[in-house]
Motif scaffolding. Structure first.
Motif, PDB file in Angstrom:
ATOM      1  N   TYR A  84       4.115 -20.670  18.041  1.00 22.05           N
ATOM      2  CA  TYR A  84       4.465 -20.049  16.759  1.00 22.05           C
ATOM      3  C   TYR A  84       5.389 -20.982  15.977  1.00 22.05           C
ATOM      4  CZ  TYR A  84       3.114 -15.782  19.268  1.00 22.05           C
ATOM      5  OH  TYR A  84       2.444 -14.832  20.010  1.00 22.05           O
ATOM      6  N   ARG A 110       0.003 -20.427  15.622  1.00 18.43           N
ATOM      7  CA  ARG A 110       0.161 -19.369  14.619  1.00 18.43           C
ATOM      8  C   ARG A 110       1.392 -19.661  13.770  1.00 18.43           C
ATOM      9  NH1 ARG A 110      -2.000 -16.588  18.990  1.00 18.43           N
ATOM     10  NH2 ARG A 110      -3.682 -15.104  18.451  1.00 18.43           N
ATOM     11  N   GLU A 169      -3.709 -12.566  10.344  1.00 19.94           N
ATOM     12  CA  GLU A 169      -3.882 -11.717  11.521  1.00 19.94           C
ATOM     13  C   GLU A 169      -3.126 -10.404  11.381  1.00 19.94           C
ATOM     14  OE1 GLU A 169      -2.976 -13.620  15.231  1.00 19.94           O
ATOM     15  OE2 GLU A 169      -5.028 -14.395  15.329  1.00 19.94           O
ATOM     16  N   MET A 198       1.571 -12.851   9.687  1.00 22.95           N
ATOM     17  CA  MET A 198       1.242 -13.730  10.806  1.00 22.95           C
ATOM     18  C   MET A 198      -0.125 -14.342  10.534  1.00 22.95           C
ATOM     19  SD  MET A 198       1.495 -13.346  14.934  1.00 22.95           S
ATOM     20  CE  MET A 198       0.208 -12.111  15.206  1.00 22.95           C
ATOM     21  N   ARG A 200      -3.158 -17.663  11.251  1.00 26.69           N
ATOM     22  CA  ARG A 200      -3.680 -18.699  12.133  1.00 26.69           C
ATOM     23  C   ARG A 200      -4.787 -19.443  11.405  1.00 26.69           C
ATOM     24  NH1 ARG A 200      -6.029 -16.526  17.519  1.00 26.69           N
ATOM     25  NH2 ARG A 200      -6.392 -18.752  17.756  1.00 26.69           N
TER      26      ARG A 200
END
Length: 202
Positions: A84, A110, A169, A198, A200
């Motif tokens: 992350y 992410r 996401e 969030m 990706r």
């Protein structure tokens, strides 16, 4: 430093991070989120902070932090170095938000981003009827001394993600009392004071 109670948006970010993973907090400030991740989620958490005051506060609490600038220094990290990469309430203060987001998604599997919503209804009203740049709890600065140089709305950010081919996401919109709200995007863009996403790579 107390790590049992952190800001609501930081708690939401922490809840998105799986235990025992690797995280980079860009613009980590005094390290509140870093300390929470390390102590409560066993995350291998590192920080990057521009201000010397913030770096000193983190180091004094035993946190792993370097002094750095999101616009320039994310390029130094290898691909997929972290699970992350977090940017909390900082995207709007970067010189090149699109490039910063691209680098975050290169360095991390992410990216978690939070930012104030410039399309909040109070901001709109103050600009329309007051005729001046608005000040709100999430945007508390005068126009001439604000660090925020690329303000955006929730819809703007969604549009940027579409343009970049970035998958959203999860998205959480918070009202002025930092409570999550569940509304259609048009209404969320009107009443949300800040948002946490969030992301990706697609």
């Amino acid at each position: 430093m107390s790590v049992t109670a952190i800001r609501v948006d930081l708690q939401l970010i922490a809840d998105m991070v799986d235990p025992a993973t690797r995280a980079l907090d860009v613009g980590c400030g005094d390290g509140s989120l870093l300390a929470y991740l390390v102590n409560f989620k066993r995350v291998d958490a590192r920080g990057m902070e521009l201000s010397q005051t913030g770096v000193n506060a983190c180091v004094a609490n035993g946190l792993s932090v370097i002094q750095g600038d999101a616009d320039a220094d994310l390029r130094d990290y290898p691909d997929d170095a972290f699970d992350y990469v977090i940017l909390s309430q900082t995207l709007q203060a970067t010189r090149e938000p699109r490039e910063v987001l691209r680098q975050m998604l290169r360095v991390g599997k992410r990216a978690i981003v939070s930012f104030p919503n410039f399309a909040h209804w109070q901001v709109r009203l103050r600009l329309v009827f007051g005729g001046r740049m608005p000040e709100t709890p999430s945007l508390p600065f005068k126009w001439y001394d604000t660090p925020n140089i690329h303000l955006c709305s929730i819809d703007d950010f969604r549009g940027l993600c579409r343009d970049m081919g970035v998958r959203i996401e999860r998205a959480i919109v918070l009202d002025r009392n930092s409570r999550p709200i569940n509304l259609p995007p048009l209404l969320a863009n009107l009443v949300g004071e800040q948002a946490v996403f969030m992301l990706r790579r697609d």
